[in-house]
Design an enzyme around this catalytic site. Sequence first.
Site, PDB file in Angstrom:
ATOM      1  N   GLU A   1      26.402  10.461 -28.006  1.00 38.59           N
ATOM      2  CA  GLU A   1      26.888   9.525 -27.000  1.00 38.59           C
ATOM      3  C   GLU A   1      27.505   8.255 -27.583  1.00 38.59           C
ATOM      4  OE1 GLU A   1      23.716   7.488 -24.790  1.00 38.59           O
ATOM      5  OE2 GLU A   1      22.330   8.965 -25.584  1.00 38.59           O
TER       6      GLU A   1
ATOM      7  N   ASP B   1      21.266  14.384 -19.434  1.00 35.37           N
ATOM      8  CA  ASP B   1      21.653  12.988 -19.714  1.00 35.37           C
ATOM      9  C   ASP B   1      23.137  13.000 -20.064  1.00 35.37           C
ATOM     10  OD1 ASP B   1      21.780  10.342 -20.395  1.00 35.37           O
ATOM     11  OD2 ASP B   1      20.553  10.517 -22.203  1.00 35.37           O
TER      12      ASP B   1
ATOM     13  N   HIS C   1      19.714  10.812 -29.296  1.00 37.07           N
ATOM     14  CA  HIS C   1      18.251  10.872 -29.152  1.00 37.07           C
ATOM     15  C   HIS C   1      17.890  12.289 -28.757  1.00 37.07           C
ATOM     16  CE1 HIS C   1      18.754  10.716 -24.736  1.00 37.07           C
ATOM     17  NE2 HIS C   1      19.638   9.752 -24.933  1.00 37.07           N
TER      18      HIS C   1
ATOM     19  N   HIS D   1      14.421  10.329 -23.218  1.00 35.25           N
ATOM     20  CA  HIS D   1      14.304  10.013 -24.651  1.00 35.25           C
ATOM     21  C   HIS D   1      13.071  10.776 -25.100  1.00 35.25           C
ATOM     22  CE1 HIS D   1      16.544   6.046 -23.628  1.00 35.25           C
ATOM     23  NE2 HIS D   1      17.357   7.072 -23.717  1.00 35.25           N
TER      24      HIS D   1
ATOM     25  N   ASP E   1       0.816  -1.211   0.000  1.00 33.10           N
ATOM     26  CA  ASP E   1       0.000   0.000   0.000  1.00 33.10           C
ATOM     27  C   ASP E   1       0.856   1.270   0.000  1.00 33.10           C
ATOM     28  OD1 ASP E   1       1.061  -0.358   2.451  1.00 33.10           O
ATOM     29  OD2 ASP E   1      -0.787  -0.103   3.587  1.00 33.10           O
TER      30      ASP E   1
ATOM     31  N   ARG F   1      31.802   5.248 -22.638  1.00 34.78           N
ATOM     32  CA  ARG F   1      30.833   6.085 -23.357  1.00 34.78           C
ATOM     33  C   ARG F   1      31.093   7.520 -22.947  1.00 34.78           C
ATOM     34  NH1 ARG F   1      26.594   3.472 -22.386  1.00 34.78           N
ATOM     35  NH2 ARG F   1      25.566   4.494 -20.640  1.00 34.78           N
TER      36      ARG F   1
ATOM     37  N   ASP G   1      26.593   7.166 -16.015  1.00 33.25           N
ATOM     38  CA  ASP G   1      25.580   7.795 -16.877  1.00 33.25           C
ATOM     39  C   ASP G   1      24.469   8.252 -15.940  1.00 33.25           C
ATOM     40  OD1 ASP G   1      23.557   8.475 -18.640  1.00 33.25           O
ATOM     41  OD2 ASP G   1      23.747   6.662 -19.878  1.00 33.25           O
TER      42      ASP G   1
ATOM     43  N   TYR H   1      32.386  -0.920 -26.206  1.00 33.77           N
ATOM     44  CA  TYR H   1      32.198  -1.862 -25.096  1.00 33.77           C
ATOM     45  C   TYR H   1      32.854  -3.176 -25.489  1.00 33.77           C
ATOM     46  CZ  TYR H   1      28.670   1.753 -24.707  1.00 33.77           C
ATOM     47  OH  TYR H   1      28.041   2.980 -24.674  1.00 33.77           O
TER      48      TYR H   1
ATOM     49  N   HIS I   1      22.308  -0.985 -19.856  1.00 38.52           N
ATOM     50  CA  HIS I   1      21.358  -0.462 -18.872  1.00 38.52           C
ATOM     51  C   HIS I   1      21.635  -1.032 -17.479  1.00 38.52           C
ATOM     52  CE1 HIS I   1      18.408   0.493 -22.366  1.00 38.52           C
ATOM     53  NE2 HIS I   1      19.333   1.409 -22.216  1.00 38.52           N
TER      54      HIS I   1
ATOM     55  N   GLU J   1      29.005  11.015 -23.279  1.00 39.91           N
ATOM     56  CA  GLU J   1      27.696  11.526 -23.693  1.00 39.91           C
ATOM     57  C   GLU J   1      27.536  12.991 -23.322  1.00 39.91           C
ATOM     58  OE1 GLU J   1      24.281   9.704 -21.712  1.00 39.91           O
ATOM     59  OE2 GLU J   1      23.001  10.345 -23.375  1.00 39.91           O
TER      60      GLU J   1
ATOM     61  N   HIS K   1      24.457   0.492 -29.849  1.00 42.83           N
ATOM     62  CA  HIS K   1      23.334   1.437 -29.716  1.00 42.83           C
ATOM     63  C   HIS K   1      23.500   2.596 -30.690  1.00 42.83           C
ATOM     64  CE1 HIS K   1      25.756   4.331 -27.331  1.00 42.83           C
ATOM     65  NE2 HIS K   1      26.222   3.300 -26.660  1.00 42.83           N
TER      66      HIS K   1
HETATM   67  N1  GLY Z   1      20.757   7.367 -20.017  1.00 44.07           N
HETATM   68  C1  GLY Z   1      19.990   6.907 -21.098  1.00 44.07           C
HETATM   69  C2  GLY Z   1      20.629   7.212 -22.363  1.00 44.07           C
HETATM   70  O1  GLY Z   1      21.778   7.587 -22.396  1.00 44.07           O
HETATM   71  O2  GLY Z   1      20.024   7.191 -23.390  1.00 44.07           O
HETATM   72 MN    MN Z   2      21.321   9.306 -23.702  1.00 51.12          MN
HETATM   73 MN    MN Z   3      22.729   8.561 -20.773  1.00 49.83          MN
END
Ligand code: GLY
Ligand code: MN
Ligand code: MN
Length: 447
Positions: free
Chosen positions: A392, A279, A362, A369, A48, A414, A268, A396, A251, A416, A358
Amino acid sequence: MVPFETHAPRDPQPALAHFAERRARVAATLGEGALVLYGGELRTRSNDTEFRFRPDSDFHYLTGLREPGAVMVLRGGATPQFVLFVRPRDAEAEVWSGRRVGPEGAVARFGADAAHPLGELAEHLPKLLDGVPEVHVPLGRWRALELAVQRAIDHLRRRNRWGETPPDVLRDARTTIGEDRLVKDPAALAALRRAVDISTEAHLAAMRATRPGVFEYQIEALLEYEFRRRGAEGSAYGSIVGGGDNATILHYVDNDAQLRDGQLLLVDAGAEVDLFAADITRTTPVGGRFSLAQRELYDIVLRANRAGIAGAVVGGDIDSIHRTCLRILCEGLAGLGLITGDLDEALKNEAYKRYYMHRTSHWLGADVHDAGYYTLARKPRPLQPGYVLTVEPGLYIPADDETAPPELRGCGIRIEDDVLVHAEGPEVLTWRVPKTIDDIEAVMAGA
Ligand code: GLY
Ligand code: MN
Ligand code: MN
């Protein structure tokens, strides 16, 4: 000592004029149509207890209202009309679960032309949709909202003999509002800049705290402490804090491992401010210095990041940015012996996918996103001033990749950044977060 003294508190009574401006812009695209949105409801976390409420981005973008259980109707036409349905005031319930704006407050504070208790939606919706040729509603998002619209349409259809006229076109409101959200207005940019500023401080704090023996969750806690204490709502998405081969899980959110000397750490994380998201990803050496092999890999990703950012210009597009980055990453992978043969062939047969799986960019805004189409008539959408996107690229290297140099196995990198497109060129909103090897090592050494 009070650790918060340097930070301006969040404005408890934020200006609301920009929400009216957004409604006016969106209403102008509706013709004689109407838009119906729902802000969402509380979601159960366990038994709850509930998650903290976070309104639907489209709903909040046009109303500024953060309460669960609210519906907005916006009618286009020569004199647009904005009607809110909200939970009624209830002294007893408000003692338990917080203040409610109530219909009166919806008019007085949120600028509604009229407001009613949510329970009266079925009674008022047919009147609001009478004579409206098309209704914009998020399709497939809120079953109860679609049902309410459908019932209102049925009601009007039955009453047609008495002169009432039902809408007979449903449109996806996400398309309608996505077009507006794509070009960031001054209030959106102010929120984004503040989200980036706060995230910058958090990433700097994370870099300074990173050292062997620390646990990933301790870095996560520090990031989120910095977000909150500086006035952000919190994290815009689950923070990814991955040391060693955890960085190769895109992720990764377990964040429960202990960091070891010699590893890289991928962070990230971005703050949410006024429901706009930063981001940002940075990759740093746990021990404070990159090894030679790590430098080589990092340099490839940094070159791709910079070349990608240079492509964030009016008339450029996200596909071209991706291809630019891919070429640089592939050249780098070829240099390391991780892909072989002809470069164009490697690009065509996607040999890089084992190491870069990837996309590069975005849209960024109220959702991490963000809303807005990427492709129009099967062509990549040309970038326009006011668009905000991430760049980004990453590499890897799987821990079990026997073709990779041993010291690079299990490394994930990465970089970004968040980029605003101007007529004059790209503006890197995240420029203050260190990303050259020298700058990162200097911050980690205490600069
Ligand atoms: N943190 C999500 C992305 O980089 O798209
Ligand atoms: Mn991103
Ligand atoms: Mn990100």
